[in-house]
Motif scaffolding. Sequence first.
Motif, PDB file in Angstrom:
ATOM      1  N   MET A 192     -51.282  22.030 -61.685  1.00  0.00           N
ATOM      2  CA  MET A 192     -50.385  20.884 -61.803  1.00  0.00           C
ATOM      3  C   MET A 192     -50.070  20.632 -63.272  1.00  0.00           C
ATOM      4  N   THR A 193     -48.824  20.321 -63.526  1.00  0.00           N
ATOM      5  CA  THR A 193     -48.433  19.953 -64.889  1.00  0.00           C
ATOM      6  C   THR A 193     -48.790  18.491 -65.134  1.00  0.00           C
ATOM      7  N   ASN A 194     -48.771  18.094 -66.400  1.00  0.00           N
ATOM      8  CA  ASN A 194     -49.035  16.689 -66.720  1.00  0.00           C
ATOM      9  C   ASN A 194     -48.011  15.778 -66.061  1.00  0.00           C
ATOM     10  N   ASP A 195     -46.756  16.213 -65.993  1.00  0.00           N
ATOM     11  CA  ASP A 195     -45.727  15.396 -65.339  1.00  0.00           C
ATOM     12  C   ASP A 195     -46.015  15.237 -63.850  1.00  0.00           C
ATOM     13  N   GLU A 196     -46.483  16.296 -63.213  1.00  0.00           N
ATOM     14  CA  GLU A 196     -46.834  16.221 -61.789  1.00  0.00           C
ATOM     15  C   GLU A 196     -48.032  15.307 -61.567  1.00  0.00           C
ATOM     16  N   ARG A 201     -48.933  12.833 -63.566  1.00  0.00           N
ATOM     17  CA  ARG A 201     -48.441  11.472 -63.841  1.00  0.00           C
ATOM     18  C   ARG A 201     -47.737  10.912 -62.605  1.00  0.00           C
ATOM     19  N   SER A 202     -46.856  11.702 -62.035  1.00  0.00           N
ATOM     20  CA  SER A 202     -46.117  11.276 -60.858  1.00  0.00           C
ATOM     21  C   SER A 202     -47.066  10.970 -59.691  1.00  0.00           C
ATOM     22  N   LEU A 203     -48.045  11.829 -59.481  1.00  0.00           N
ATOM     23  CA  LEU A 203     -49.017  11.620 -58.419  1.00  0.00           C
ATOM     24  C   LEU A 203     -49.804  10.335 -58.646  1.00  0.00           C
ATOM     25  N   LEU A 204     -50.294  10.134 -59.871  1.00  0.00           N
ATOM     26  CA  LEU A 204     -51.078   8.937 -60.167  1.00  0.00           C
ATOM     27  C   LEU A 204     -50.261   7.672 -59.932  1.00  0.00           C
ATOM     28  N   LEU A 205     -49.018   7.674 -60.371  1.00  0.00           N
ATOM     29  CA  LEU A 205     -48.174   6.499 -60.180  1.00  0.00           C
ATOM     30  C   LEU A 205     -47.890   6.267 -58.692  1.00  0.00           C
ATOM     31  N   GLN A 206     -47.719   7.342 -57.950  1.00  0.00           N
ATOM     32  CA  GLN A 206     -47.521   7.218 -56.502  1.00  0.00           C
ATOM     33  C   GLN A 206     -48.757   6.598 -55.854  1.00  0.00           C
ATOM     34  N   ALA A 250     -61.420   1.438 -57.344  1.00  0.00           N
ATOM     35  CA  ALA A 250     -62.274   2.368 -56.579  1.00  0.00           C
ATOM     36  C   ALA A 250     -61.432   3.132 -55.553  1.00  0.00           C
ATOM     37  N   ASN A 251     -60.498   2.444 -54.908  1.00  0.00           N
ATOM     38  CA  ASN A 251     -59.607   3.108 -53.953  1.00  0.00           C
ATOM     39  C   ASN A 251     -58.729   4.142 -54.651  1.00  0.00           C
ATOM     40  N   LEU A 252     -58.318   3.853 -55.875  1.00  0.00           N
ATOM     41  CA  LEU A 252     -57.532   4.812 -56.647  1.00  0.00           C
ATOM     42  C   LEU A 252     -58.355   6.062 -56.935  1.00  0.00           C
ATOM     43  N   VAL A 253     -59.597   5.885 -57.336  1.00  0.00           N
ATOM     44  CA  VAL A 253     -60.466   7.025 -57.625  1.00  0.00           C
ATOM     45  C   VAL A 253     -60.644   7.889 -56.367  1.00  0.00           C
ATOM     46  N   VAL A 254     -60.857   7.249 -55.235  1.00  0.00           N
ATOM     47  CA  VAL A 254     -61.005   7.977 -53.964  1.00  0.00           C
ATOM     48  C   VAL A 254     -59.703   8.725 -53.634  1.00  0.00           C
ATOM     49  N   ALA A 255     -58.577   8.063 -53.834  1.00  0.00           N
ATOM     50  CA  ALA A 255     -57.283   8.690 -53.543  1.00  0.00           C
ATOM     51  C   ALA A 255     -57.038   9.892 -54.449  1.00  0.00           C
ATOM     52  N   ILE A 256     -57.408   9.782 -55.720  1.00  0.00           N
ATOM     53  CA  ILE A 256     -57.263  10.920 -56.639  1.00  0.00           C
ATOM     54  C   ILE A 256     -58.094  12.095 -56.126  1.00  0.00           C
ATOM     55  N   HIS A 257     -59.316  11.809 -55.722  1.00  0.00           N
ATOM     56  CA  HIS A 257     -60.184  12.865 -55.206  1.00  0.00           C
ATOM     57  C   HIS A 257     -59.586  13.515 -53.961  1.00  0.00           C
ATOM     58  N   LYS A 258     -59.104  12.703 -53.040  1.00  0.00           N
ATOM     59  CA  LYS A 258     -58.536  13.240 -51.799  1.00  0.00           C
ATOM     60  C   LYS A 258     -57.318  14.114 -52.058  1.00  0.00           C
ATOM     61  N   ARG A 259     -56.483  13.726 -53.011  1.00  0.00           N
ATOM     62  CA  ARG A 259     -55.239  14.459 -53.254  1.00  0.00           C
ATOM     63  C   ARG A 259     -55.409  15.671 -54.152  1.00  0.00           C
TER      64      ARG A 259
END
Length: 87
Positions: free
Chosen positions: A1-5, A7-12, A44-53
């Motif tokens: 994944m690129t940094n832009d990808e 970034r987009s994922l995190l914001l989503q 905490a939900n964000l951290v879990v979501a990052i892990h899942k994705r």
Amino acid sequence: MTNDEIRSLLLQLICDIAPEADPTSIAEDEDIREAFDLDSMDFANLVVAIHKRTGVSIPELDYRKLFTLGGAITYVGEALAQSGSGG
């Protein structure tokens, strides 16, 4: 994944947790918890979501590295590169 990808994922993911969030309003060095009014459970939900994705495991000791958008992008990018999933 690129940094832009990343970034987009995190914001989503942030917008999924805080639908009222304006992803265009944050600077890379701004605290995402304050910018998007995320409480500890939201974060905490964000951290879990990052892990899942992404498959990136984030130990609690590293949470502070995710407090800014730029820090989170760097952290996830480096973790993906180390795991060989950085494509």
